[in-house]
Design an enzyme around this catalytic site. Structure first.
Site, PDB file in Angstrom:
ATOM      1  NE  ARG A 162      -4.146  -1.760   0.308  1.00  0.00           N
ATOM      2  CZ  ARG A 162      -4.193  -3.056  -0.014  1.00  0.00           C
ATOM      3  NH1 ARG A 162      -3.153  -3.638  -0.572  1.00  0.00           N
ATOM      4  NH2 ARG A 162      -5.294  -3.745   0.176  1.00  0.00           N
ATOM      5  CB  SER A 237      -8.612  -1.515   3.935  1.00  0.00           C
ATOM      6  OG  SER A 237      -8.830  -2.787   3.427  1.00  0.00           O
ATOM      7  CD  GLU A 333      -5.654   1.155   2.148  1.00  0.00           C
ATOM      8  OE1 GLU A 333      -6.128   1.945   1.313  1.00  0.00           O
ATOM      9  OE2 GLU A 333      -5.946  -0.051   2.208  1.00  0.00           O
TER      10      GLU A 333
HETATM   11  N1  EPU Z   1     -10.419 -10.463  10.059  1.00  0.00           N
HETATM   12  C1  EPU Z   1     -11.214 -10.539  11.202  1.00  0.00           C
HETATM   13  N2  EPU Z   1     -12.307  -9.725  11.277  1.00  0.00           N
HETATM   14  C2  EPU Z   1     -12.641  -8.864  10.290  1.00  0.00           C
HETATM   15  C3  EPU Z   1     -11.831  -8.784   9.141  1.00  0.00           C
HETATM   16  C4  EPU Z   1     -10.710  -9.592   9.052  1.00  0.00           C
HETATM   17  O1  EPU Z   1     -10.950 -11.308  12.119  1.00  0.00           O
HETATM   18  O2  EPU Z   1     -13.652  -8.161  10.451  1.00  0.00           O
HETATM   19  C5  EPU Z   1      -9.213 -11.329   9.981  1.00  0.00           C
HETATM   20  C6  EPU Z   1      -9.496 -12.774   9.680  1.00  0.00           C
HETATM   21  O3  EPU Z   1      -8.570 -13.525  10.445  1.00  0.00           O
HETATM   22  C7  EPU Z   1      -9.128 -12.947   8.235  1.00  0.00           C
HETATM   23  C8  EPU Z   1      -7.999 -11.938   8.102  1.00  0.00           C
HETATM   24  O4  EPU Z   1      -8.372 -10.874   8.970  1.00  0.00           O
HETATM   25  O5  EPU Z   1      -8.707 -14.228   7.955  1.00  0.00           O
HETATM   26  C9  EPU Z   1      -7.793 -11.427   6.709  1.00  0.00           C
HETATM   27  O6  EPU Z   1      -9.022 -10.882   6.215  1.00  0.00           O
HETATM   28  P1  EPU Z   1      -9.236 -10.545   4.671  1.00  0.00           P
HETATM   29  O7  EPU Z   1      -8.819 -11.700   3.838  1.00  0.00           O
HETATM   30  O8  EPU Z   1     -10.603 -10.004   4.512  1.00  0.00           O
HETATM   31  O9  EPU Z   1      -8.132  -9.442   4.416  1.00  0.00           O
HETATM   32  P2  EPU Z   1      -7.736  -8.108   5.183  1.00  0.00           P
HETATM   33  O10 EPU Z   1      -6.342  -8.253   5.665  1.00  0.00           O
HETATM   34  O11 EPU Z   1      -8.768  -7.750   6.178  1.00  0.00           O
HETATM   35  C10 EPU Z   1      -6.712  -7.088   3.013  1.00  0.00           C
HETATM   36  C11 EPU Z   1      -6.754  -5.803   2.254  1.00  0.00           C
HETATM   37  C12 EPU Z   1      -8.054  -5.702   1.441  1.00  0.00           C
HETATM   38  C13 EPU Z   1      -8.099  -6.871   0.479  1.00  0.00           C
HETATM   39  C14 EPU Z   1      -8.019  -8.175   1.294  1.00  0.00           C
HETATM   40  C15 EPU Z   1      -7.935  -9.394   0.406  1.00  0.00           C
HETATM   41  C16 EPU Z   1      -5.450  -4.261   3.560  1.00  0.00           C
HETATM   42  C17 EPU Z   1      -5.457  -3.048   4.431  1.00  0.00           C
HETATM   43  N3  EPU Z   1      -6.640  -4.681   3.154  1.00  0.00           N
HETATM   44  O12 EPU Z   1      -7.762  -7.066   3.966  1.00  0.00           O
HETATM   45  O13 EPU Z   1      -7.988  -4.499   0.673  1.00  0.00           O
HETATM   46  O14 EPU Z   1      -9.277  -6.861  -0.300  1.00  0.00           O
HETATM   47  O15 EPU Z   1      -6.826  -8.181   2.108  1.00  0.00           O
HETATM   48  O16 EPU Z   1      -6.684  -9.443  -0.189  1.00  0.00           O
HETATM   49  O17 EPU Z   1      -4.381  -4.769   3.237  1.00  0.00           O
HETATM   50  C18 EPU Z   1      -8.617  -2.216   0.455  1.00  0.00           C
HETATM   51  O18 EPU Z   1      -7.408  -1.966   0.430  1.00  0.00           O
HETATM   52  O19 EPU Z   1      -9.493  -1.326   0.382  1.00  0.00           O
HETATM   53  C19 EPU Z   1      -9.034  -3.612   0.638  1.00  0.00           C
HETATM   54  C20 EPU Z   1     -10.317  -3.958   0.765  1.00  0.00           C
END
Ligand code: EPU
Length: 337
Positions: A162, A237, A333
């Site tokens: 990012r 995010s 972010e």
């Molecule tokens: N999780 C929770 N609760 C929540 C959300 C997430 O416990 O409400 C935990 C879970 O353990 C889950 C882990 O977080 O397994 C990862 O969740 P997810 O796969 O949804 O990914 P993220 O890390 O929350 C990132 C990006 C997203 C992107 C997803 C998928 C960042 C800041 N965000 O989210 O990007 O779509 O991975 O690759 O890196 C964006 O940048 O706007 C965005 C949506």
């Protein structure tokens, strides 16, 4: 080229925040861009792309340049690859769809990300196991101070999670006009290892996925977790996932056995901010007309007519709580203005 005054920016930011642009102009060519940058009455400018990664907290007094540069073309190709170029004002997902229609591989995991092509390199958009930098070749920019064109190669951009040179050393100095990508024409490299993608493909009963199938899976996952900005204002995010020292992570694990973590180096672990926010009790919390999304705690939402300052205050409350409970600093972010 017509400069308008006192225009509401509500339709131009995916959070749907209603602030005014004191001066607003839509830019349709690089020549128009050069011309507007030479106007002496407007020394300050504000670049507006898809408005998908910003929280507006006050009226904008600088001249808002709404970048509407359009066009998608093939620059060169050989048997295996194509170099495709998209102008800054093209909608990101529509460009991904164009790639899929032509069976060009590389961007399918980045399906349905809101925003425009020109802002995508600034924060090196990423999702489901790939990032923009994996297919990026170069971008053509306009240097604001000198009004000259400068091309940035991938190496010049210092891409990171990012992050890029356009958020760091060169912040606010260049306007990205178009972006080139290297895409595969055959033998596509598929990225299906991100847990939820393989689960989704299994659900779809697909064992040998095409790039179009991967896009479909990504779209399904995003639609099931992330709010559609056309219906509920949001900026994806709101926070970055923090990277902490392994020692600190192991200490936290003593109290929070289920804390997820992904190693990023021998000494550092990336922790999902969504998990921290959920654990701190914010997931799905609504405060009047704004709150934390019920299916993904990393996303702050505007249920209608929320003020940017309200959402900013909520984000600060979340940051303070995460610091107090976990001793972890989480950074926004989105760009806060
Ligand atoms: N999780 C929770 N609760 C929540 C959300 C997430 O416990 O409400 C935990 C879970 O353990 C889950 C882990 O977080 O397994 C990862 O969740 P997810 O796969 O949804 O990914 P993220 O890390 O929350 C990132 C990006 C997203 C992107 C997803 C998928 C960042 C800041 N965000 O989210 O990007 O779509 O991975 O690759 O890196 C964006 O940048 O706007 C965005 C949506």
């Amino acid at each position: 080229m017509q400069i308008k005054h006192n225009i509401s920016l509500k339709p131009y930011n995916t959070f749907g925040i209603d602030v005014l642009a004191k001066h607003f102009v839509s830019i349709e060519s690089i020549d128009a861009l050069k011309q507007v940058l030479s106007l002496e009455n407007y020394p300050e400018i504000f670049i507006l792309g898809g408005g998908s990664n910003m929280l507006l907290t006050k009226d904008v007094t600088a001249l808002v340049l709404h970048l509407n540069l359009k066009g998608i073309s093939i620059i060169s190709e050989d048997e295996n690859h194509v170099i495709a170029q998209a102008s800054a004002g093209e909608n990101w997902h529509e460009f991904v769809c164009w790639c899929l229609e032509n069976d060009f591989g590389g961007l399918e995991n980045l399906s349905l990300i809101p925003g425009n092509v020109g802002t995508a390199p600034i924060q090196n958009i990423g999702a489901y196991g790939t990032e923009l930098k994996d297919s990026f070749v170069s971008c053509e920019t306009l240097h604001i101070a000198s009004r000259t064109i400068k091309t940035f190669t991938k190496a010049d951009c210092s891409f990171d999670y990012r992050n890029s040179i356009f958020k760091q050393k060169e912040k606010g100095k260049y306007i990205i006009c178009n972006v080139r990508f290297k895409l595969s024409k055959k033998n596509h490299t598929l990225h299906t290892s991100y847990g939820s993608i393989s689960d989704e493909l299994t659900k779809m009963e697909i064992t040998k996925p095409s790039i179009q199938d991967i896009s479909k899976a990504v779209i399904q996952i995003r639609q099931s977790k992330l709010p559609d900005p056309k219906k509920i204002g949001n900026s994806g995010s709101f926070f970055k996932n923090p990277v902490i020292l392994k020692q600190a992570y192991n200490k936290l694990k003593e109290n929070f056995q289920d804390i997820p973590g992904y190693p990023v180096s021998d000494t550092e672990i990336k922790v999902p901010a969504g998990w921290l926010i959920e654990k701190a009790g914010f997931k799905g919390k609504q405060f009047g007309n704004y709150g934390v999304h019920k299916k993904q705690a990393l996303v702050l939402v505007n249920y209608g007519n929320a003020k940017g300052t309200d959402i900013l205050k909520l984000s600060q409350l979340i940051q303070d709580t995460i610091l107090r409970v976990f001793n972890i600093t989480i950074e926004a972010e989105v760009n806060i203005l």
